[in-house]
Motif scaffolding. Structure first.
Motif, mmCIF file in Angstrom:
data_model
loop_
_atom_site.group_PDB
_atom_site.id
_atom_site.type_symbol
_atom_site.label_atom_id
_atom_site.label_comp_id
_atom_site.label_asym_id
_atom_site.label_seq_id
_atom_site.Cartn_x
_atom_site.Cartn_y
_atom_site.Cartn_z
ATOM 1 N N MET A 132 41.591 27.472 43.448
ATOM 2 C CA MET A 132 42.635 28.472 43.500
ATOM 3 C C MET A 132 42.331 29.596 42.510
ATOM 4 O O MET A 132 42.533 30.766 42.828
ATOM 5 N N PHE A 133 41.840 29.220 41.352
ATOM 6 C CA PHE A 133 41.521 30.207 40.324
ATOM 7 C C PHE A 133 40.485 31.211 40.828
ATOM 8 O O PHE A 133 40.619 32.419 40.636
ATOM 9 N N TRP A 134 39.434 30.706 41.496
ATOM 10 C CA TRP A 134 38.370 31.594 41.958
ATOM 11 C C TRP A 134 38.827 32.493 43.090
ATOM 12 O O TRP A 134 38.340 33.623 43.221
ATOM 13 N N VAL A 135 39.741 32.029 43.894
ATOM 14 C CA VAL A 135 40.292 32.889 44.957
ATOM 15 C C VAL A 135 41.036 34.063 44.329
ATOM 16 O O VAL A 135 40.884 35.213 44.767
ATOM 17 N N ILE A 136 41.805 33.801 43.308
ATOM 18 C CA ILE A 136 42.531 34.869 42.615
ATOM 19 C C ILE A 136 41.552 35.827 41.941
ATOM 20 O O ILE A 136 41.707 37.050 42.037
ATOM 21 N N VAL A 137 40.538 35.296 41.283
ATOM 22 C CA VAL A 137 39.562 36.142 40.593
ATOM 23 C C VAL A 137 38.823 37.037 41.585
ATOM 24 O O VAL A 137 38.682 38.251 41.366
ATOM 25 N N VAL A 138 38.370 36.471 42.690
ATOM 26 C CA VAL A 138 37.635 37.265 43.686
ATOM 27 C C VAL A 138 38.541 38.318 44.302
ATOM 28 O O VAL A 138 38.125 39.470 44.498
ATOM 29 N N THR A 139 39.784 37.980 44.586
ATOM 30 C CA THR A 139 40.722 38.948 45.151
ATOM 31 C C THR A 139 40.950 40.105 44.182
ATOM 32 O O THR A 139 40.933 41.275 44.589
ATOM 33 N N ILE A 140 41.149 39.805 42.926
ATOM 34 C CA ILE A 140 41.350 40.862 41.925
ATOM 35 C C ILE A 140 40.112 41.730 41.792
ATOM 36 O O ILE A 140 40.210 42.962 41.709
ATOM 37 N N LEU A 141 38.929 41.118 41.807
ATOM 38 C CA LEU A 141 37.691 41.899 41.710
ATOM 39 C C LEU A 141 37.514 42.826 42.912
ATOM 40 O O LEU A 141 37.085 43.975 42.753
ATOM 41 N N VAL A 142 37.836 42.340 44.092
ATOM 42 C CA VAL A 142 37.736 43.184 45.296
ATOM 43 C C VAL A 142 38.694 44.357 45.190
ATOM 44 O O VAL A 142 38.328 45.502 45.491
ATOM 45 N N ILE A 143 39.913 44.098 44.753
ATOM 46 C CA ILE A 143 40.900 45.176 44.613
ATOM 47 C C ILE A 143 40.442 46.177 43.561
ATOM 48 O O ILE A 143 40.498 47.393 43.786
ATOM 49 N N LEU A 144 39.973 45.700 42.419
ATOM 50 C CA LEU A 144 39.524 46.612 41.360
ATOM 51 C C LEU A 144 38.303 47.427 41.775
ATOM 52 O O LEU A 144 38.116 48.550 41.306
ATOM 53 N N TYR A 145 37.482 46.871 42.642
ATOM 54 C CA TYR A 145 36.285 47.583 43.087
ATOM 55 C C TYR A 145 36.607 48.607 44.174
ATOM 56 O O TYR A 145 36.082 49.719 44.171
ATOM 57 N N GLU A 146 37.453 48.240 45.120
ATOM 58 C CA GLU A 146 37.694 49.091 46.287
ATOM 59 C C GLU A 146 38.803 50.124 46.080
ATOM 60 O O GLU A 146 38.730 51.223 46.625
ATOM 61 N N TRP A 147 39.842 49.798 45.356
ATOM 62 C CA TRP A 147 41.009 50.678 45.240
ATOM 63 C C TRP A 147 40.668 52.055 44.668
ATOM 64 O O TRP A 147 41.099 53.062 45.215
ATOM 65 N N PRO A 148 39.884 52.141 43.584
ATOM 66 C CA PRO A 148 39.571 53.474 43.033
ATOM 67 C C PRO A 148 38.722 54.339 43.978
ATOM 68 O O PRO A 148 38.719 55.558 43.856
ATOM 69 N N LYS A 149 38.023 53.730 44.923
ATOM 70 C CA LYS A 149 37.191 54.487 45.850
ATOM 71 C C LYS A 149 38.008 55.215 46.911
ATOM 72 O O LYS A 149 37.494 56.103 47.579
#
Length: 69
Positions: free
Chosen positions: A1-18
């Motif tokens: 569960m922890f890694w799902v949250i981490v990966v989701t946050i990383l995807v959001i942080l990477y894609e949102w500013p673009k």
């Protein structure tokens, strides 16, 4: 569960500013698809025997296939 949250946050942080500020529909679509993917991943962690999307589509369209035969 922890890694799902981490990966989701990383995807959001990477894609949102673009995305441009004017791309409101694209941001809503991104947020919705990300949330759907997150919920599906969490559901599969807690309920691993849950049928997949292919089985759902098969169940929905099976009566239509029988009518077309």
């Amino acid at each position: 569960m922890f890694w799902v949250i981490v990966v989701t946050i990383l995807v959001i942080l990477y894609e949102w500013p673009k995305m441009d500020k004017e791309q409101k529909k694209e941001k809503w679509a991104f947020a919705g698809l990300t949330m759907a993917g997150f919920l599906l991943a969490v559901m599969l962690i807690y309920f691993p025997d849950t049928p997949g999307p292919n089985q759902l589509v098969g169940e929905i369209f099976r009566p239509l296939g029988k009518l077309m035969e």
